[in-house]
Design a protein around this motif. Sequence first.
Motif, PDB file in Angstrom:
ATOM      1  N   ILE A  50     -18.897 -14.899  44.912  1.00  0.00           N
ATOM      2  CA  ILE A  50     -19.734 -15.471  46.101  1.00  0.00           C
ATOM      3  C   ILE A  50     -21.154 -14.920  45.859  1.00  0.00           C
ATOM      4  CG2 ILE A  50     -19.909 -15.811  48.678  1.00  0.00           C
ATOM      5  CD1 ILE A  50     -17.432 -16.751  47.434  1.00  0.00           C
ATOM      6  N   SER A  51     -21.915 -15.801  46.047  1.00  0.00           N
ATOM      7  CA  SER A  51     -23.389 -15.510  46.044  1.00  0.00           C
ATOM      8  C   SER A  51     -23.839 -14.705  47.249  1.00  0.00           C
ATOM      9  CB  SER A  51     -24.333 -16.788  46.187  1.00  0.00           C
ATOM     10  OG  SER A  51     -24.220 -17.508  47.101  1.00  0.00           O
ATOM     11  N   ALA A  52     -24.761 -13.916  47.204  1.00  0.00           N
ATOM     12  CA  ALA A  52     -25.379 -13.017  48.259  1.00  0.00           C
ATOM     13  C   ALA A  52     -25.620 -13.941  49.342  1.00  0.00           C
ATOM     14  CB  ALA A  52     -26.297 -12.222  47.940  1.00  0.00           C
ATOM     15  N   GLU A  53     -26.490 -15.182  49.175  1.00  0.00           N
ATOM     16  CA  GLU A  53     -26.620 -15.905  50.399  1.00  0.00           C
ATOM     17  C   GLU A  53     -25.422 -16.403  50.992  1.00  0.00           C
ATOM     18  OE1 GLU A  53     -29.846 -15.541  47.597  1.00  0.00           O
ATOM     19  OE2 GLU A  53     -27.978 -16.029  47.318  1.00  0.00           O
ATOM     20  N   LEU A  54     -24.537 -16.817  50.468  1.00  0.00           N
ATOM     21  CA  LEU A  54     -23.409 -17.446  51.095  1.00  0.00           C
ATOM     22  C   LEU A  54     -22.574 -16.133  52.033  1.00  0.00           C
ATOM     23  CD1 LEU A  54     -21.463 -19.846  51.751  1.00  0.00           C
ATOM     24  CD2 LEU A  54     -20.171 -19.406  49.702  1.00  0.00           C
ATOM     25  N   ALA A  55     -22.518 -15.036  51.094  1.00  0.00           N
ATOM     26  CA  ALA A  55     -21.749 -13.978  51.527  1.00  0.00           C
ATOM     27  C   ALA A  55     -22.487 -13.554  53.074  1.00  0.00           C
ATOM     28  CB  ALA A  55     -21.544 -12.796  50.755  1.00  0.00           C
ATOM     29  N   SER A  56     -23.747 -13.592  52.781  1.00  0.00           N
ATOM     30  CA  SER A  56     -24.459 -13.228  54.140  1.00  0.00           C
ATOM     31  C   SER A  56     -24.419 -14.189  55.353  1.00  0.00           C
ATOM     32  CB  SER A  56     -25.990 -12.953  53.816  1.00  0.00           C
ATOM     33  OG  SER A  56     -26.509 -14.129  53.815  1.00  0.00           O
ATOM     34  N   LEU A  57     -24.022 -15.338  55.090  1.00  0.00           N
ATOM     35  CA  LEU A  57     -23.831 -16.597  55.860  1.00  0.00           C
ATOM     36  C   LEU A  57     -22.404 -16.225  56.688  1.00  0.00           C
ATOM     37  CD1 LEU A  57     -24.351 -18.936  57.545  1.00  0.00           C
ATOM     38  CD2 LEU A  57     -23.481 -20.170  55.542  1.00  0.00           C
ATOM     39  N   VAL A  58     -21.314 -16.192  55.767  1.00  0.00           N
ATOM     40  CA  VAL A  58     -19.933 -16.144  56.305  1.00  0.00           C
ATOM     41  C   VAL A  58     -19.564 -14.957  56.814  1.00  0.00           C
ATOM     42  CG1 VAL A  58     -19.607 -18.144  55.102  1.00  0.00           C
ATOM     43  CG2 VAL A  58     -19.104 -15.971  54.180  1.00  0.00           C
ATOM     44  N   ASN A  59     -19.766 -13.770  56.397  1.00  0.00           N
ATOM     45  CA  ASN A  59     -19.282 -12.394  56.870  1.00  0.00           C
ATOM     46  C   ASN A  59     -19.816 -12.087  58.074  1.00  0.00           C
ATOM     47  OD1 ASN A  59     -17.556 -12.033  54.599  1.00  0.00           O
ATOM     48  ND2 ASN A  59     -19.267 -11.445  53.343  1.00  0.00           N
ATOM     49  N   ARG A  60     -19.538 -12.694  59.034  1.00  0.00           N
ATOM     50  CA  ARG A  60     -19.914 -12.343  60.460  1.00  0.00           C
ATOM     51  C   ARG A  60     -19.174 -12.926  61.543  1.00  0.00           C
ATOM     52  NH1 ARG A  60     -25.086 -12.503  60.763  1.00  0.00           N
ATOM     53  NH2 ARG A  60     -25.466 -13.108  58.661  1.00  0.00           N
ATOM     54  N   GLY A  61     -19.417 -12.836  62.734  1.00  0.00           N
ATOM     55  CA  GLY A  61     -18.723 -13.472  63.970  1.00  0.00           C
ATOM     56  C   GLY A  61     -17.384 -12.632  64.317  1.00  0.00           C
ATOM     57  N   GLY A  62     -16.728 -13.348  65.174  1.00  0.00           N
ATOM     58  CA  GLY A  62     -15.487 -12.581  65.664  1.00  0.00           C
ATOM     59  C   GLY A  62     -15.780 -12.105  67.003  1.00  0.00           C
ATOM     60  N   MET A  63     -14.866 -11.944  67.988  1.00  0.00           N
ATOM     61  CA  MET A  63     -15.030 -11.343  69.368  1.00  0.00           C
ATOM     62  C   MET A  63     -15.547  -9.802  69.023  1.00  0.00           C
ATOM     63  SD  MET A  63     -12.039 -12.935  71.849  1.00  0.00           S
ATOM     64  CE  MET A  63     -10.793 -11.994  70.540  1.00  0.00           C
ATOM     65  N   PHE A  64     -14.911  -9.183  68.184  1.00  0.00           N
ATOM     66  CA  PHE A  64     -15.189  -7.659  68.125  1.00  0.00           C
ATOM     67  C   PHE A  64     -16.765  -7.501  67.709  1.00  0.00           C
ATOM     68  CE2 PHE A  64     -15.345  -3.527  65.637  1.00  0.00           C
ATOM     69  CZ  PHE A  64     -14.797  -2.800  66.794  1.00  0.00           C
ATOM     70  N   SER A  65     -17.225  -8.271  67.082  1.00  0.00           N
ATOM     71  CA  SER A  65     -18.873  -8.302  66.782  1.00  0.00           C
ATOM     72  C   SER A  65     -19.742  -8.316  67.872  1.00  0.00           C
ATOM     73  CB  SER A  65     -19.130  -9.429  65.925  1.00  0.00           C
ATOM     74  OG  SER A  65     -19.194 -10.691  66.712  1.00  0.00           O
ATOM     75  N   MET A  66     -19.018  -8.480  69.203  1.00  0.00           N
ATOM     76  CA  MET A  66     -20.098  -8.494  70.245  1.00  0.00           C
ATOM     77  C   MET A  66     -19.690  -6.993  70.911  1.00  0.00           C
ATOM     78  SD  MET A  66     -21.910 -10.957  70.779  1.00  0.00           S
ATOM     79  CE  MET A  66     -22.196 -12.518  69.662  1.00  0.00           C
ATOM     80  N   ALA A  67     -19.015  -6.266  70.236  1.00  0.00           N
ATOM     81  CA  ALA A  67     -18.592  -4.845  70.960  1.00  0.00           C
ATOM     82  C   ALA A  67     -19.845  -3.993  71.296  1.00  0.00           C
ATOM     83  CB  ALA A  67     -17.646  -4.102  70.087  1.00  0.00           C
ATOM     84  N   ASP A  68     -20.662  -3.808  69.951  1.00  0.00           N
ATOM     85  CA  ASP A  68     -21.915  -3.048  70.393  1.00  0.00           C
ATOM     86  C   ASP A  68     -22.754  -3.496  71.556  1.00  0.00           C
ATOM     87  OD1 ASP A  68     -23.343  -0.680  69.318  1.00  0.00           O
ATOM     88  OD2 ASP A  68     -24.957  -2.464  69.127  1.00  0.00           O
ATOM     89  N   SER A  69     -22.870  -4.963  71.672  1.00  0.00           N
ATOM     90  CA  SER A  69     -23.631  -5.789  72.846  1.00  0.00           C
ATOM     91  C   SER A  69     -23.003  -5.313  74.127  1.00  0.00           C
ATOM     92  CB  SER A  69     -23.882  -7.189  72.539  1.00  0.00           C
ATOM     93  OG  SER A  69     -24.349  -7.444  71.451  1.00  0.00           O
ATOM     94  N   LEU A  70     -21.603  -5.273  74.130  1.00  0.00           N
ATOM     95  CA  LEU A  70     -21.059  -5.287  75.533  1.00  0.00           C
ATOM     96  C   LEU A  70     -21.249  -3.597  75.782  1.00  0.00           C
ATOM     97  CD1 LEU A  70     -17.710  -6.918  74.742  1.00  0.00           C
ATOM     98  CD2 LEU A  70     -19.532  -7.685  76.336  1.00  0.00           C
ATOM     99  N   VAL A  71     -21.022  -2.571  74.794  1.00  0.00           N
ATOM    100  CA  VAL A  71     -21.402  -1.194  75.384  1.00  0.00           C
ATOM    101  C   VAL A  71     -22.838  -1.073  75.648  1.00  0.00           C
ATOM    102  CG1 VAL A  71     -21.527   1.151  74.616  1.00  0.00           C
ATOM    103  CG2 VAL A  71     -19.589  -0.611  73.722  1.00  0.00           C
ATOM    104  N   PHE A  72     -23.729  -1.673  75.069  1.00  0.00           N
ATOM    105  CA  PHE A  72     -25.102  -1.637  75.505  1.00  0.00           C
ATOM    106  C   PHE A  72     -25.335  -2.220  76.951  1.00  0.00           C
ATOM    107  CE2 PHE A  72     -29.212  -3.595  76.222  1.00  0.00           C
ATOM    108  CZ  PHE A  72     -30.205  -2.527  76.012  1.00  0.00           C
ATOM    109  N   LEU A  73     -24.637  -3.183  77.381  1.00  0.00           N
ATOM    110  CA  LEU A  73     -24.843  -3.925  78.439  1.00  0.00           C
ATOM    111  C   LEU A  73     -24.115  -3.005  79.658  1.00  0.00           C
ATOM    112  CD1 LEU A  73     -24.190  -7.798  78.214  1.00  0.00           C
ATOM    113  CD2 LEU A  73     -26.013  -6.852  79.040  1.00  0.00           C
ATOM    114  N   PHE A  74     -23.172  -2.533  79.288  1.00  0.00           N
ATOM    115  CA  PHE A  74     -22.374  -1.420  80.264  1.00  0.00           C
ATOM    116  C   PHE A  74     -23.305  -0.489  80.720  1.00  0.00           C
ATOM    117  CE2 PHE A  74     -19.678   2.106  81.365  1.00  0.00           C
ATOM    118  CZ  PHE A  74     -18.692   1.530  82.286  1.00  0.00           C
ATOM    119  N   CYS A  75     -24.015   0.351  79.771  1.00  0.00           N
ATOM    120  CA  CYS A  75     -24.961   1.276  79.770  1.00  0.00           C
ATOM    121  C   CYS A  75     -26.132   1.030  80.477  1.00  0.00           C
ATOM    122  CB  CYS A  75     -25.358   2.053  78.292  1.00  0.00           C
ATOM    123  SG  CYS A  75     -23.996   2.694  77.431  1.00  0.00           S
TER     124      CYS A  75
END
Length: 483
Positions: free
Chosen positions: A309-334
């Motif tokens: 997989i090219s680096a451009e395509l890998a950077s596009l697809v390797n993301r997302g999911g509910m767990f990806s928002m965990a850091d944002s949720l912790v930040f909001l809580f703090c």
Amino acid sequence: MKEKREKRVHRAPTMFEAYFTVGCMLFIIGVGNGVLGFDLKMMLVVCTAVNMVIAWRCGAGWDEMQDGIVAKITSMGGCFLILIGIGFLIGCCMISGTMPLLVSWLSQLISPKYCLILSFVLLSVLAMAIGSSFAAMGTLGVVMFSVANLQGIPAGMAAAAIICGSWFGQYISPVADIVNCSAQVNKMTTNELIADMVKPLGIATIITAVWFFVLGMMNTGSGADAMGNVQAFIADVQDNFNTNPILILPIVLAIVLSILKVPTVLVLFGSGFAALAMGVIFQGYQISDVIAGAYSGFSTEVFLPGKEISAELASLVNRGGMFSMADSLVFLFCALSCVGLLDVIGVFDVIQTTIFKDIKSPGKLTFVSMMAILLFGVVTADPYPPVIISHDLLKRPFEKAGYDPKKAATIALSGCLLTTLCLPWSFCAFYSGNVYGVTIGQFFPYAILFPLVPLMVVVLSFLGIGNRKLEGVDVSYQLGKNM
């Protein structure tokens, strides 16, 4: 025998105590995070501890502090759901192939002659659709930057066009987390906030588009090699995904449902489940992998094992999911815990009676409010803190002047994005430039969208535009009546 607890008498803070509390918060975050590079969430925890001491000094007991924190966190429950839904939708659209297909289509529209204006416009379209500035910068932005580089366009200029376009969605995209957060904080729907942002953002966008068009015409050249790179990217997508046009349905569905004013949480999860079904039907993925990907995000090791997989395509697809928002949720809580204690102490009442004292002009009120938001933004270098405090800080001054306090949402959103993208100690600004190997000093002078939006909010307010009057509301109370 039930233990009796002594009830503490909670007094209003003095002016010194109120401003000392704010000063401590700004100092701890500014020095700890901005200068020393300590984690922003931990600095917010330290601020919360300091606020507890000051609240105790003002006579607040633990029960009152706890209730204030819980009330603030509870008031943002909808935003927590929306953040999880955004991660869910992005991950699902990667699994379905919707995002790769959309990016490959937009890539084919590249015209080297109009590279800068296309970078701004196409990245804006993509950012509007996906609501993620980082995803836009790391995918189509990389392709557009390579085109600009081969044309001989200055790196800072090219990066500015791409970064402005990539962050465009954070002003108005119905699936952008900061847009939904600002709406939730200020007790309005996402569609109401978007409607309020149309005029100032529209004027700023037109000026920015003309700016990049002129700059682009001054830097024309050959882009044949760059177009070869684009074709290689498109071929990579076609080799690894089914590219049936029907795969754009989840994004179209999300946009249509948003226009129809369907609740944002239903839009996100409804469109996400449609994308999951397409991942199974069109991409042939296993149901177990699809369900896991909706939580943890797309992974090339799981969904495309053994493929190059090219680096451009890998950077596009390797993301997302509910767990990806965990850091944002912790930040909001703090952040909400810290701000909740400011409310318990009574800091906002003191600030409102000093900074906003006897302001009746909507233009002046908007200007002073913008300065207050920029102050918090400069020190925190993050879009969320100014947005989170906007309702508590600005509601009563606007109501006392007889104007709709929902205006705070546009003020906070436009102001926080300016400080987020212009400060050297801002992670977002650093990341945005680092993607293309440029410094903030190189790209920000060309990124005129960010200062233009808050400027337009203030100017339009002075011209009498966007100042909604309150009708049938008693605003005769004095700000200091409970102090």
